[in-house]
Design a protein around this motif. Sequence first.
Motif, mmCIF file in Angstrom:
data_model
loop_
_atom_site.group_PDB
_atom_site.id
_atom_site.type_symbol
_atom_site.label_atom_id
_atom_site.label_comp_id
_atom_site.label_asym_id
_atom_site.label_seq_id
_atom_site.Cartn_x
_atom_site.Cartn_y
_atom_site.Cartn_z
ATOM 1 N N ASP A 141 0.850 -1.187 0.000
ATOM 2 C CA ASP A 141 0.000 0.000 0.000
ATOM 3 C C ASP A 141 0.890 1.242 0.000
ATOM 4 N N SER A 142 1.638 1.377 -1.060
ATOM 5 C CA SER A 142 2.675 2.404 -1.083
ATOM 6 C C SER A 142 2.109 3.808 -1.117
ATOM 7 N N GLN A 143 0.807 3.921 -1.391
ATOM 8 C CA GLN A 143 0.245 5.259 -1.383
ATOM 9 C C GLN A 143 0.220 5.837 0.019
ATOM 10 N N ILE A 144 0.305 4.976 1.041
ATOM 11 C CA ILE A 144 0.311 5.456 2.423
ATOM 12 C C ILE A 144 1.726 5.804 2.858
ATOM 13 N N ILE A 145 2.717 5.031 2.412
ATOM 14 C CA ILE A 145 4.108 5.232 2.821
ATOM 15 C C ILE A 145 4.760 6.242 1.882
ATOM 16 N N GLU A 146 5.363 7.262 2.481
ATOM 17 C CA GLU A 146 6.051 8.259 1.670
ATOM 18 C C GLU A 146 7.319 7.667 1.077
ATOM 19 N N ASN A 147 7.730 8.162 -0.057
ATOM 20 C CA ASN A 147 8.883 7.613 -0.746
ATOM 21 C C ASN A 147 10.091 8.538 -0.702
ATOM 22 N N GLU A 300 6.397 2.409 8.735
ATOM 23 C CA GLU A 300 4.955 2.326 8.518
ATOM 24 C C GLU A 300 4.394 3.709 8.175
ATOM 25 N N LEU A 301 3.607 4.315 9.063
ATOM 26 C CA LEU A 301 2.924 5.566 8.741
ATOM 27 C C LEU A 301 3.606 6.804 9.313
#
Length: 679
Positions: A141-147, A300-301
């Motif tokens: 769910d990479s949209q939650i984890i910043e890159n 995580e978040l």
Amino acid sequence: MGITEYIASLDPTSFEKFIADEFLPKLGFKNIKWVGGSGDRGVDILAWKEELDGIHKYAIQIKRYTSTKIGEKTVRDLYTSMKLQDCDKGIIITTSDFTVDATEVASKLNILLINGFQLAKLIQQNQVRVPMVSPTKISEDSQIIENEKEDIKEIKVNEGVYLDIDIENVINKAENLVGKYGNYKIKRTEAILKRLYVFQVKIGYNLQNDRRRKVLSSQIALDGAGEDVSELLETPMQRTIMASEVKYEKLNIEYPKIANLAVELLKRRLPNYSQIIDISKELKKKAWFLDTYNIIFQVELTEAIVSINRNKLNVSFKPIDNDKLEKLALMEIKRETELKNSPKISRNKDGYIIDYQDDKVEIQIELNEVGKIIRKNVRITKDYAIKLAQSKINGNIVKVEGNYDVFLSGDYLYKCHVDSSSKNVSCNKIGISLISAQKIALENFINSMFSKPMKTEYELRDSWIILESGVTGSVKYEISLDGTIKSLNKDINENYVKIFIANHGYNLQSIKNQDKKIFAFAYDSNFNYEFAWKTSGELIYQKSKVNDSYAIKIAYSAFNMQGNCKENLMREKESVNVDLMCNNMHYLTKISDSGKILSLKKVPDIASIKMNNIIFIGYKEDGITIKTDNGNKFEYIMLNYEGSIIRKDECNKGILNKLKCLKLDSEYKPKTKNPLELL
């Protein structure tokens, strides 16, 4: 995601096991022994490989880094461990890369280096099986984890820097620490450097008993605040430091003050009773030292900051942004059900709780402080479980236990288990229905409590518990599921007693409630009654006593008389004595409290006996005794109850006959003048 990044997303232990179990066998290694974990003495894997020049024993070190380059210290440490493990060759495998110095040293020490690019290539060439699922690091769910990410690189430090930590080792420890909380990656690192001053101080001195000149000389290292950090001089000074960013802490330093502090520190090392002759001080060099090393992770978040200061490691987490928590909550809820309501998010001491409920499902998700899901519980609601059970059994809900045992009462009592996940329902008949149990209790209550219940309460345990309450009190019944009354507990009141007395045809005289007991007094035409009950309904005693009018009636009947006599009664403990006096005769009857004739006796009335000068007259057991005064003597007479003389004595007056007279007085002395006492 490339192979290198994918493998790097494994946790350290899983990565080491992958190398030992999958990678090395494909390269021809045998007798592979994984010795990783704490205390591995610099070696993660021991393995043997047959090559052209013979069989070699390898010491293998694994470094799962993303951007940190492996330096020469790791290479030298492995070489030392090779000797301790009796290995002639070594390999370092990493998912990142090596510094130039590390590569040069490895080539001299017979150590093979495999970086991330080479590792990926070897995996493809040898068709090594790669784990299908990456157990840690960044979730899908990479949209939650910043890159966000900044590379860790070698940064040159002018004037040099002293390090009291191994940065590679520290990063590895930090990764192991943060990895316990959830998926992570390193975003950046910060090296905070402080100024270091190195003085060469010399002190010439002598002693009181030895005037020869002596010299104490030492290098003293001070930071910008004047603190002694001379132990840093034991580590080699580096020209570069591995970090994403270097921050220099600069202070307005008064050089003379710092120099004087260096002198004072050396003075403390002088022997006792020293006399200083001369002092010289020289600033040998200015450099920097690592005060704090911060490693910033995306976990995580949220972000975690691992700070290392003087080898002390501390981790802190930023609070999770509410938008991220809500996004995660909605995503997890939609996986389980159609979203109907808004979730509730709360904070506890260990992290966060997400609660969601609609008409059919309850969801609770427990997150740790970085937003990793620790526990997820999805179950149908209690109301929905009842609805599913009632779709199988036509009955009324009795109770619900656990997740979920639903008890329904219809024609019988049923227990339906509703699986909270699959929603499957299985029902079994386990006993009599509630209506049947209430009917049993009702019949018993009417018969034993002399009234109908006005209120009924129930509870289902291992048996039916029925509480019936009415005007006469209450009864708690325990009725087994097969319909047997196992026990009952009464609680009676005064109304119960009143109805009991009325049902027996008695007239209530009085009633009182005292010390959990009820006392009642009643009567009818022939008897008086006394009762005592415990409020639990147990009759303690019931006593009856024949009344006066009935006792007199019994007495007349016993003597077959019609009445018109003078009547007298005397009560004793468990009986009554009746005296009917007619025609100068006493007709005596002893009657028990229950109305039974115990004895009868007929005696003359002593008042009807006419004699002169009577001194005493009365009754004894077997007759009437009389004493008279006849001038110069006393005369004693005993009559039987028919009036005949059965004994007669006399005693002359005078001192000589006093003893005889006293004896006769004693023998003739009457027992009583009351004929009732003869019974």
